[in-house]
Design a protein around this motif. Structure first.
Motif, PDB file in Angstrom:
ATOM      1  N   SER A  40       4.927  -5.717  -2.694  1.00 40.01           N
ATOM      2  CA  SER A  40       3.677  -4.961  -2.776  1.00 40.01           C
ATOM      3  C   SER A  40       2.558  -5.817  -3.349  1.00 40.01           C
ATOM      4  CB  SER A  40       3.864  -3.712  -3.635  1.00 40.01           C
ATOM      5  OG  SER A  40       4.285  -4.079  -4.929  1.00 40.01           O
ATOM      6  N   SER A  42       0.308  -8.173  -2.482  1.00 43.03           N
ATOM      7  CA  SER A  42      -0.435  -8.884  -1.452  1.00 43.03           C
ATOM      8  C   SER A  42      -1.523  -9.734  -2.079  1.00 43.03           C
ATOM      9  CB  SER A  42      -1.062  -7.885  -0.476  1.00 43.03           C
ATOM     10  OG  SER A  42      -1.846  -8.575   0.472  1.00 43.03           O
ATOM     11  N   ALA A  50       1.151  -7.636   7.023  1.00 43.38           N
ATOM     12  CA  ALA A  50       1.038  -6.292   6.454  1.00 43.38           C
ATOM     13  C   ALA A  50       1.929  -5.303   7.192  1.00 43.38           C
ATOM     14  CB  ALA A  50      -0.414  -5.825   6.517  1.00 43.38           C
ATOM     15  N   LEU A  51       2.592  -4.435   6.431  1.00 43.11           N
ATOM     16  CA  LEU A  51       3.412  -3.373   7.003  1.00 43.11           C
ATOM     17  C   LEU A  51       2.581  -2.109   7.170  1.00 43.11           C
ATOM     18  CD1 LEU A  51       6.703  -3.882   4.987  1.00 43.11           C
ATOM     19  CD2 LEU A  51       6.330  -4.357   7.408  1.00 43.11           C
ATOM     20  N   THR A  52       3.058  -1.218   8.009  1.00 41.80           N
ATOM     21  CA  THR A  52       2.370   0.043   8.271  1.00 41.80           C
ATOM     22  C   THR A  52       3.323   1.198   7.996  1.00 41.80           C
ATOM     23  OG1 THR A  52       3.050  -0.032  10.587  1.00 41.80           O
ATOM     24  CG2 THR A  52       0.905  -0.991  10.050  1.00 41.80           C
ATOM     25  N   GLY A  53       2.875   2.396   8.238  1.00 39.44           N
ATOM     26  CA  GLY A  53       3.729   3.576   8.084  1.00 39.44           C
ATOM     27  C   GLY A  53       4.100   3.815   6.640  1.00 39.44           C
ATOM     28  N   SER A  56       3.067   1.044   4.144  1.00 42.72           N
ATOM     29  CA  SER A  56       1.717   0.479   4.104  1.00 42.72           C
ATOM     30  C   SER A  56       1.385   0.126   2.652  1.00 42.72           C
ATOM     31  CB  SER A  56       0.689   1.452   4.678  1.00 42.72           C
ATOM     32  OG  SER A  56       0.649   2.628   3.916  1.00 42.72           O
ATOM     33  N   GLY A  57       0.650  -0.968   2.494  1.00 45.44           N
ATOM     34  CA  GLY A  57       0.370  -1.484   1.155  1.00 45.44           C
ATOM     35  C   GLY A  57       1.347  -2.571   0.760  1.00 45.44           C
ATOM     36  N   ARG A  58       2.395  -2.752   1.549  1.00 45.13           N
ATOM     37  CA  ARG A  58       3.368  -3.822   1.303  1.00 45.13           C
ATOM     38  C   ARG A  58       3.224  -4.885   2.383  1.00 45.13           C
ATOM     39  NH1 ARG A  58       7.865  -2.326  -2.139  1.00 45.13           N
ATOM     40  NH2 ARG A  58       7.657  -0.154  -2.754  1.00 45.13           N
TER      41      ARG A  58
END
Length: 99
Positions: A40, A42, A50-53, A56-58
């Protein structure tokens, strides 16, 4: 993918999120997997994806890959990642290997 590792120094159970980047054939042949770290924290580093779903935020750190043996750690499926994200991670790994 969630990876649980047993710390050799004090027998604590550590939990870490990661993205499996090795093929299923490799995993079945070697009883292990290559996993890219998910964090987390970033920083805008060029090898972050970046991850989604639900995550998200990770970010996935494409340059922080570890091989885990199935006999030394417990892995559990957490959530599927869109193919576009996997392709971005694999593209960054490929770029690193070409350097």
């Amino acid at each position: 993918m969630q990876v649980q590792l047993l710390s050799e120094s004090d027998s604590r159970l550590l939990t870490q999120l990661g993205l499996v980047v090795s093929t299923q054939d490799y995993q079945q042949t070697t009883y292990g997997a290559f996993v890219a770290l998910v964090t987390s924290a970033s920083t805008g580093y060029p090898f972050e994806v970046a991850l989604t779903g639900g995550f998200s935020g990770r970010v996935v750190l494409a340059d922080y890959i570890t091989r885990y043996s199935f006999s030394h750690c417990e892995m559990a499926f957490v959530e599927a990642v869109p193919g576009q994200i996997v392709n971005q991670v694999l593209g960054k790994i490929e770029a690193i290997l070409r350097l």
